[in-house]
Scaffold this motif. Structure first.
Motif, mmCIF file in Angstrom:
data_model
loop_
_atom_site.group_PDB
_atom_site.id
_atom_site.type_symbol
_atom_site.label_atom_id
_atom_site.label_comp_id
_atom_site.label_asym_id
_atom_site.label_seq_id
_atom_site.Cartn_x
_atom_site.Cartn_y
_atom_site.Cartn_z
ATOM 1 N N MET A 15 -4.905 5.216 -36.424
ATOM 2 C CA MET A 15 -5.197 6.003 -35.265
ATOM 3 C C MET A 15 -6.645 5.798 -34.817
ATOM 4 O O MET A 15 -6.923 5.851 -33.645
ATOM 5 N N GLY A 16 -7.578 5.638 -35.725
ATOM 6 C CA GLY A 16 -8.959 5.389 -35.356
ATOM 7 C C GLY A 16 -9.587 6.524 -34.581
ATOM 8 O O GLY A 16 -9.330 7.687 -34.828
ATOM 9 N N ASN A 17 -10.402 6.166 -33.607
ATOM 10 C CA ASN A 17 -11.119 7.150 -32.801
ATOM 11 C C ASN A 17 -10.453 7.408 -31.455
ATOM 12 O O ASN A 17 -11.096 7.898 -30.533
ATOM 13 N N GLU A 18 -9.191 7.062 -31.315
ATOM 14 C CA GLU A 18 -8.479 7.236 -30.059
ATOM 15 C C GLU A 18 -8.343 8.717 -29.734
ATOM 16 O O GLU A 18 -7.877 9.504 -30.550
ATOM 17 N N LEU A 19 -8.752 9.107 -28.514
ATOM 18 C CA LEU A 19 -8.605 10.495 -28.085
ATOM 19 C C LEU A 19 -7.162 10.778 -27.724
ATOM 20 O O LEU A 19 -6.487 9.941 -27.114
ATOM 21 N N ARG A 20 -6.709 11.974 -28.077
ATOM 22 C CA ARG A 20 -5.338 12.397 -27.791
ATOM 23 C C ARG A 20 -5.338 13.873 -27.443
ATOM 24 O O ARG A 20 -6.282 14.595 -27.721
ATOM 25 N N GLY A 21 -4.252 14.326 -26.873
ATOM 26 C CA GLY A 21 -4.028 15.744 -26.639
ATOM 27 C C GLY A 21 -5.138 16.417 -25.841
ATOM 28 O O GLY A 21 -5.670 15.861 -24.878
ATOM 29 N N SER A 22 -5.487 17.626 -26.262
ATOM 30 C CA SER A 22 -6.494 18.414 -25.556
ATOM 31 C C SER A 22 -7.852 17.730 -25.545
ATOM 32 O O SER A 22 -8.613 17.862 -24.580
ATOM 33 N N LEU A 53 -8.376 14.537 -25.230
ATOM 34 C CA LEU A 53 -8.302 13.578 -24.136
ATOM 35 C C LEU A 53 -8.429 14.292 -22.789
ATOM 36 O O LEU A 53 -9.136 13.824 -21.897
ATOM 37 N N ALA A 54 -7.767 15.424 -22.632
ATOM 38 C CA ALA A 54 -7.858 16.180 -21.376
ATOM 39 C C ALA A 54 -9.299 16.580 -21.088
ATOM 40 O O ALA A 54 -9.786 16.426 -19.955
ATOM 41 N N ARG A 55 -10.017 17.060 -22.105
ATOM 42 C CA ARG A 55 -11.430 17.423 -21.923
ATOM 43 C C ARG A 55 -12.257 16.211 -21.513
ATOM 44 O O ARG A 55 -13.080 16.287 -20.592
ATOM 45 N N ALA A 56 -12.037 15.083 -22.176
ATOM 46 C CA ALA A 56 -12.783 13.860 -21.862
ATOM 47 C C ALA A 56 -12.493 13.392 -20.436
ATOM 48 O O ALA A 56 -13.406 12.931 -19.731
ATOM 49 N N MET A 57 -11.246 13.495 -19.986
ATOM 50 C CA MET A 57 -10.890 13.088 -18.632
ATOM 51 C C MET A 57 -11.602 13.954 -17.601
ATOM 52 O O MET A 57 -12.112 13.451 -16.589
#
Length: 81
Positions: free
Chosen positions: A1-8, A10-14
């Protein structure tokens, strides 16, 4: 999985990068719960901001969890599971 953003996360980063509306599955318990159909109802919303620990949708309602999703048109030759 590494440092991949997911879920909430990812939403915050977007939202931080300037996305204006992020289509999300939403819930107040967890990202996992957001992705589960709730008795046949779709809990989705355009998320427009994150402040004070909550995501806010276009209707002004706060949500604790928001998972970015894609919605696309189904074509005649596609199978839906």
């Amino acid at each position: 999985m590494g440092n991949e953003l997911r879920g909430s996360n990812l939403a915050r980063a977007m939202l931080e990068r300037g996305d204006k509306q992020v289509w999300c599955a939403i819930d107040d318990e967890s990202d996992e719960q957001a992705m589960i159909a709730h008795d046949g109802n779709d809990f989705t919303a355009y998320i427009v901001s994150f402040k004070n620990g909550s995501f806010y949708c276009t209707g002004g309602m706060p949500w604790l969890c928001a998972v970015p999703i894609k919605i696309s048109e189904v074509m005649q030759n596609e199978t839906i599971c």
